[in-house]
Motif scaffolding. Structure first.
Motif, PDB file in Angstrom:
ATOM      1  N   GLY A   1       0.790  -1.217   0.000  1.00 17.22           N
ATOM      2  CA  GLY A   1       0.000   0.000   0.000  1.00 17.22           C
ATOM      3  C   GLY A   1       0.823   1.267   0.000  1.00 17.22           C
ATOM      4  O   GLY A   1       0.311   2.334   0.327  1.00 17.22           O
ATOM      5  N   ARG A   2       2.106   1.178  -0.373  1.00 15.34           N
ATOM      6  CA  ARG A   2       2.945   2.375  -0.407  1.00 15.34           C
ATOM      7  C   ARG A   2       2.990   3.012  -1.795  1.00 15.34           C
ATOM      8  O   ARG A   2       3.940   3.715  -2.128  1.00 15.34           O
ATOM      9  CB  ARG A   2       4.366   2.031   0.037  1.00 15.34           C
ATOM     10  N   HIS A   3       2.019   2.733  -2.592  1.00 15.34           N
ATOM     11  CA  HIS A   3       2.009   3.257  -3.952  1.00 15.34           C
ATOM     12  C   HIS A   3       2.153   4.781  -3.963  1.00 15.34           C
ATOM     13  O   HIS A   3       2.902   5.338  -4.758  1.00 15.34           O
ATOM     14  CB  HIS A   3       0.700   2.867  -4.653  1.00 15.34           C
ATOM     15  N   LYS A   4       1.417   5.439  -3.069  1.00 20.80           N
ATOM     16  CA  LYS A   4       1.451   6.901  -3.050  1.00 20.80           C
ATOM     17  C   LYS A   4       2.845   7.423  -2.739  1.00 20.80           C
ATOM     18  O   LYS A   4       3.318   8.370  -3.379  1.00 20.80           O
ATOM     19  CB  LYS A   4       0.450   7.420  -2.009  1.00 20.80           C
ATOM     20  N   TRP A   5       3.519   6.812  -1.783  1.00 25.27           N
ATOM     21  CA  TRP A   5       4.798   7.376  -1.329  1.00 25.27           C
ATOM     22  C   TRP A   5       5.924   7.057  -2.294  1.00 25.27           C
ATOM     23  O   TRP A   5       6.848   7.865  -2.456  1.00 25.27           O
ATOM     24  CB  TRP A   5       5.098   6.872   0.081  1.00 25.27           C
ATOM     25  N   VAL A   6       5.866   5.914  -2.957  1.00 28.42           N
ATOM     26  CA  VAL A   6       6.854   5.631  -4.000  1.00 28.42           C
ATOM     27  C   VAL A   6       6.654   6.599  -5.172  1.00 28.42           C
ATOM     28  O   VAL A   6       7.620   7.160  -5.712  1.00 28.42           O
ATOM     29  CB  VAL A   6       6.749   4.170  -4.476  1.00 28.42           C
ATOM     30  N   ALA A   7       5.397   6.812  -5.543  1.00 29.60           N
ATOM     31  CA  ALA A   7       5.119   7.788  -6.603  1.00 29.60           C
ATOM     32  C   ALA A   7       5.568   9.183  -6.180  1.00 29.60           C
ATOM     33  O   ALA A   7       6.150   9.934  -6.983  1.00 29.60           O
ATOM     34  CB  ALA A   7       3.629   7.785  -6.934  1.00 29.60           C
TER      35      ALA A   7
END
Length: 497
Positions: free
Chosen positions: A84-90
């Motif tokens: 669920g770290r999609h936002k922070w990697v992006a």
């Protein structure tokens, strides 16, 4: 602000785009204003201002458009493995690209400019797959093409405004290029802030409680006989009045405490067979991996080997090969604009406006073609987009010099992007499980970006050795051959494409 997306019922979702998609579209709009300000002036700055040859420009353009292929798999894997770290990697990718803009102020030779562009594209590579995964996971399979179309339309609105801003800055300032790079940096920082503040994180794509399932608690209604599906979160919360009771799996097993990957049962993407009446509703988006799960949650562990193993899936492998082959014959946008300038004698001060034609056509057609792809077939729309690109190349090869030539070429160029960019991600999403959605999309993007890197190098070398017309003729022939072969790569699930 950051949080969970509001629940969307099946009927309403068919006519509504998820807030996550709209928030990411806003981020992309702002970021594209920044990046396209640089992209619009970069060819002229390098070729005219710094005196690079077509081969040297082809090398830098290949770095700019293809270097992200090196790190897209890394970005996809980090997003999947982080749960669920999609936002922070992006977000890390957006921030890195923003930091590269002011470095162009001090880079004036081939090597430092190449390093700055490589770092900028590293940021793009990190962010692209996690961002597209968030869009995919926030949408239903039935509306995925439209969701990507809406996002790409908002993204292209920024691509339309960026060159216009660059043109106005060049016209009104003394140190035009430096001013463009400075303003671009400020706009990029704004995009990072919008991402941090307004894009949901964590359980972004997990729908809230089904209406009638309890006042704001997400607890499903009792099943007939007083039984409940316990430990549920996400899609299994749809079980309730009107959705049916899940039947036992083969061998007498039942689905209990499910969330996340087990929600795919009934759609053919999980490891188990279908559960009659117990699958996700047609209008419910998939959960973001890592969004929480009960004790019974099972699925594919997001490892590097699992990501590479996705190529064992026949449909995804064929989609990746198709994107790679067509990318090998897709001439870079910058070369298309340079060819138009040479054909028509466009003055340098107007060069930055050429990308506006492509962006305008993309903006107008992204949503309609996304919806058409959902209904008519994504594969058909994707290949039709390459037919439009072939026609644009053919027009550039003719002896026609009429005033309508640039409008026709740029309109076809924009049609190509509207029919392929988001549609390709929608096609690939259908063949990848939610737990590896970022990694799967990154595989396709890596193949395409790497192929375009090779194409930029080859086209620049051919232009230097034999001239622009011969280089374009070779690319046109190669694109026709690759498109003909792509027609034979038919996925097994025709409905998905």
């Amino acid at each position: 602000m950051a949080g969970t997306v509001r629940p969307v019922t099946a009927g309403r979702y068919r006519t509504t785009i998820a807030p996550t998609v709209l928030a990411l579209g806003t981020v992309s709009l702002i970021t594209d204003v920044s990046s396209e300000m640089v992209t619009a002036v970069l060819p002229l700055y390098l070729v005219t201002g710094l005196g690079l040859s077509p081969l040297g420009f082809g090398l830098l353009d290949g770095v700019y458009n293809g270097f992200s292929a090196v790190v897209r798999l890394v970005g996809g894997h980090l997003a999947d493995r982080g749960g669920g770290r999609h936002k922070w990697v992006a977000g890390a990718g957006y921030a890195l690209s923003a930091l590269c803009k002011p470095l162009l102020l001090v880079a004036h030779t081939l090597t430092p400019i190449g390093l700055v562009l490589a770092a900028d594209r590293t940021g793009k590579g990190l962010r692209t797959a996690p961002r597209d995964a968030l869009i995919s996971l926030s949408s239903t399979p039935e509306t995925r093409g439209r969701a990507f179309g809406v996002h790409r339309a908002m993204d292209t609105a920024g691509a339309l405004l960026g060159p216009l801003a660059a043109f106005l800055i060049l016209r009104t300032t003394v140190d035009g290029y430096d001013a463009v790079f400075t303003v671009s940096f400020c706009v990029a920082v704004l995009g990072v802030l919008v991402l941090a503040l307004f894009v949901p994180s964590g359980r972004t794509g997990t729908p809230g409680p089904t209406p009638g399932s309890g006042p704001g608690t997400g607890t499903p209604e009792p099943l007939p006989g007083g039984r409940r599906v316990t430990g549920t979160s996400g899609p299994m919360a749809d079980i309730g009045p009107g959705t049916g009771t899940p039947e036992p799996l083969p061998g007498g097993r039942r689905v209990t405490g499910t969330s996340g990957p087990m929600a795919d049962i009934g759609r053919g993407t999980g490891a188990s067979g279908p559960v009659p009446g117990g699958g996700r509703g047609a209008g419910t988006p998939e959960p973001v991996p890592g969004g929480g799960g009960g004790a019974g949650a099972v699925g594919v562990r997001p490892t590097v080997w699992a990501a590479v193993g996705l190529l064992g899936r026949r449909d995804l492998r064929r989609i990746t090969v198709c994107a790679l082959l067509l990318g090998l014959a897709t001439v870079s946008d910058s070369f298309v604009y340079l060819l138009l300038q040479r054909r028509l004698g466009v003055p340098d001060r107007w060069f930055a406006l050429l990308p506006l034609g492509t962006a305008a056509a993309f903006l107008l057609l992204a949503v309609p073609l996304g919806r058409l792809a959902d209904r008519w077939g994504r594969r058909r729309v994707f290949l039709a987009g390459h037919a439009a690109l072939l026609l644009a190349y053919a027009l550039l090869l003719t002896s026609w010099h009429g005033t309508a030539l640039p409008y026709a070429v740029l309109a076809l160029h924009g049609t190509f992007y509207a029919a392929t960019d988001g549609v390709l991600m929608a096609v690939a999403s259908d063949s990848v499980p939610p737990e590896l959605r970022s990694s799967g999309l990154a595989l396709v993007q890596t193949g395409q970006a790497g192929a375009r890197f090779v194409c930029s190098l080859a086209f620049g070398a051919a232009w230097t050795l034999w001239g622009d017309r011969t280089a374009l003729l070779a690319s046109t022939g190669a694109l026709a051959v690759c498109a003909a072969y792509a027609l034979t790569l038919r996925p097994s699930r025709e409905a998905a494409v």
